[in-house]
Scaffold this motif. Structure first.
Motif, short mmCIF file in Angstrom:
data_model
loop_
_atom_site.label_atom_id
_atom_site.label_comp_id
_atom_site.label_asym_id
_atom_site.label_seq_id
_atom_site.Cartn_x
_atom_site.Cartn_y
_atom_site.Cartn_z
N GLY A 132 0.82 -1.21 0.00
CA GLY A 132 0.00 0.00 0.00
C GLY A 132 0.86 1.26 0.00
O GLY A 132 0.59 2.21 -0.75
N LEU A 133 1.91 1.26 0.81
CA LEU A 133 2.84 2.39 0.82
C LEU A 133 3.56 2.52 -0.53
O LEU A 133 3.79 3.62 -1.03
CB LEU A 133 3.88 2.23 1.93
CG LEU A 133 3.36 2.25 3.36
CD1 LEU A 133 4.47 1.90 4.34
CD2 LEU A 133 2.76 3.61 3.69
N PHE A 134 3.92 1.37 -1.10
CA PHE A 134 4.61 1.36 -2.39
C PHE A 134 3.71 1.93 -3.48
O PHE A 134 4.15 2.71 -4.33
CB PHE A 134 5.05 -0.07 -2.71
CG PHE A 134 5.85 -0.19 -3.97
CD1 PHE A 134 7.05 0.49 -4.14
CD2 PHE A 134 5.41 -1.01 -5.00
CE1 PHE A 134 7.79 0.36 -5.30
CE2 PHE A 134 6.15 -1.15 -6.17
CZ PHE A 134 7.34 -0.46 -6.32
N VAL A 135 2.42 1.59 -3.45
CA VAL A 135 1.48 2.15 -4.43
C VAL A 135 1.39 3.67 -4.25
O VAL A 135 1.40 4.42 -5.23
CB VAL A 135 0.10 1.48 -4.33
CG1 VAL A 135 -0.95 2.24 -5.13
CG2 VAL A 135 0.18 0.02 -4.80
N ASP A 136 1.31 4.13 -2.99
CA ASP A 136 1.30 5.59 -2.75
C ASP A 136 2.54 6.24 -3.35
O ASP A 136 2.45 7.30 -3.98
CB ASP A 136 1.26 5.89 -1.25
CG ASP A 136 -0.06 5.58 -0.60
OD1 ASP A 136 -1.06 5.41 -1.33
OD2 ASP A 136 -0.09 5.49 0.64
N PHE A 137 3.67 5.60 -3.15
CA PHE A 137 4.92 6.12 -3.71
C PHE A 137 4.84 6.18 -5.23
O PHE A 137 5.24 7.17 -5.84
CB PHE A 137 6.09 5.24 -3.26
CG PHE A 137 7.34 5.50 -4.05
CD1 PHE A 137 8.08 6.64 -3.83
CD2 PHE A 137 7.76 4.61 -5.01
CE1 PHE A 137 9.22 6.90 -4.57
CE2 PHE A 137 8.91 4.85 -5.74
CZ PHE A 137 9.64 6.00 -5.52
N LEU A 138 4.33 5.12 -5.85
CA LEU A 138 4.27 5.09 -7.32
C LEU A 138 3.35 6.18 -7.85
O LEU A 138 3.63 6.77 -8.90
CB LEU A 138 3.80 3.72 -7.80
CG LEU A 138 4.79 2.58 -7.57
CD1 LEU A 138 4.16 1.25 -7.99
CD2 LEU A 138 6.10 2.81 -8.28
N VAL A 139 2.27 6.47 -7.13
CA VAL A 139 1.37 7.54 -7.55
C VAL A 139 2.10 8.88 -7.50
O VAL A 139 1.99 9.70 -8.41
CB VAL A 139 0.10 7.57 -6.66
CG1 VAL A 139 -0.72 8.82 -6.93
CG2 VAL A 139 -0.74 6.32 -6.91
N THR A 140 2.88 9.10 -6.45
CA THR A 140 3.66 10.33 -6.34
C THR A 140 4.71 10.41 -7.43
O THR A 140 4.97 11.46 -8.00
CB THR A 140 4.35 10.41 -4.97
OG1 THR A 140 3.36 10.29 -3.96
CG2 THR A 140 5.08 11.71 -4.79
N LYS A 141 5.32 9.26 -7.72
CA LYS A 141 6.40 9.20 -8.70
C LYS A 141 5.88 9.52 -10.11
O LYS A 141 6.62 9.99 -10.96
CB LYS A 141 6.99 7.78 -8.67
CG LYS A 141 8.11 7.54 -9.62
CD LYS A 141 8.59 6.10 -9.43
CE LYS A 141 9.51 5.74 -10.55
NZ LYS A 141 9.03 4.67 -11.38
N HIS A 142 4.57 9.31 -10.33
CA HIS A 142 4.00 9.58 -11.65
C HIS A 142 4.29 11.02 -12.05
O HIS A 142 4.06 11.94 -11.30
CB HIS A 142 2.50 9.32 -11.62
CG HIS A 142 1.85 9.56 -12.94
ND1 HIS A 142 2.02 8.72 -14.00
CD2 HIS A 142 1.07 10.56 -13.37
CE1 HIS A 142 1.37 9.20 -15.03
NE2 HIS A 142 0.78 10.31 -14.67
N GLY A 143 4.81 11.20 -13.21
CA GLY A 143 5.13 12.54 -13.69
C GLY A 143 6.58 12.93 -13.45
O GLY A 143 7.02 13.96 -13.93
#
Length: 196
Positions: A102-113
């Protein structure tokens, strides 16, 4: 009574610790704003979330790319540090793995862009990606190994392939309200469960 030099030293330490604390507050606020609004969100939105003026943001991070890279590194470290803590505090290794993803998914969302924000510096982007792998693959492997050792997941899943699979599921979520990568990541994790 402290001497003038002792007072000056204490004041400098206090100023440094305030600056570090302000930087952490800015990074946390920027990460939240990036998740909600993307890396192109207005700096004033980040400043408002952090409770500071825009000048403070620019004093710490002169360019948007500086801020994006700092948030990226900050979140990689937070994600890396969370793995062992979750293993120690969760009811089971699989619960720790689920929370960490779940934390990793949050990170990936932030990483987008990030790639767009750093387009002019491909070498810098490659260095960040290597840093990301060096820090997070071992943490994911530790969680997978603990779950397999506990008999909660089938052995043999490689950390890199799991992380890449999660990344691929998250990449499809661009502005499509019908697509929920978190649900699909949950299904992926459920597929790792050891048949009982």
């Amino acid at each position: 009574m402290p001497s003038a030099s002792e007072s000056k030293g204490a004041s400098a330490r206090s100023t440094r610790s305030d600056a570090v604390r302000n930087r952490q507050v800015l990074l946390d606020a920027a990460a939240e704003v990036f998740v909600a609004s993307g890396v192109d969100a207005p700096i004033r939105e980040i400043a408002a979330r952090a409770g500071v003026g825009t000048g403070t943001v620019y004093r710490h991070f002169p360019t948007r790319a500086d801020l994006v890279v700092a948030v990226y590194r900050h979140q990689v470290e937070a994600c890396a540090e969370a793995g062992p803590a979750l293993l120690a505090d969760s009811a089971s290794p699989f619960a720790a793995l689920r929370a960490w993803t779940g934390l990793f998914v949050d990170f990936l969302v932030t990483k987008h862009g990030l790639a767009d924000a750093m387009r002019a510096d491909s070498g810098g982007f490659e260095a960040l990606h290597a840093y990301f792998l060096d820090r997070l693959v071992p943490v994911c492997a530790q969680l997978l190994d603990a779950a397999a050792d506990a008999g909660e997941t089938a052995p043999g899943t490689q950390a890199y392939e799991l992380m890449r699979g999660i990344g691929n599921l998250c990449a499809g979520s661009d502005d499509d309200p019908r697509y929920d990568p978190r649900r699909l990541v949950g299904l992926l994790l459920q597929g790792l469960r050891q048949a009982e």
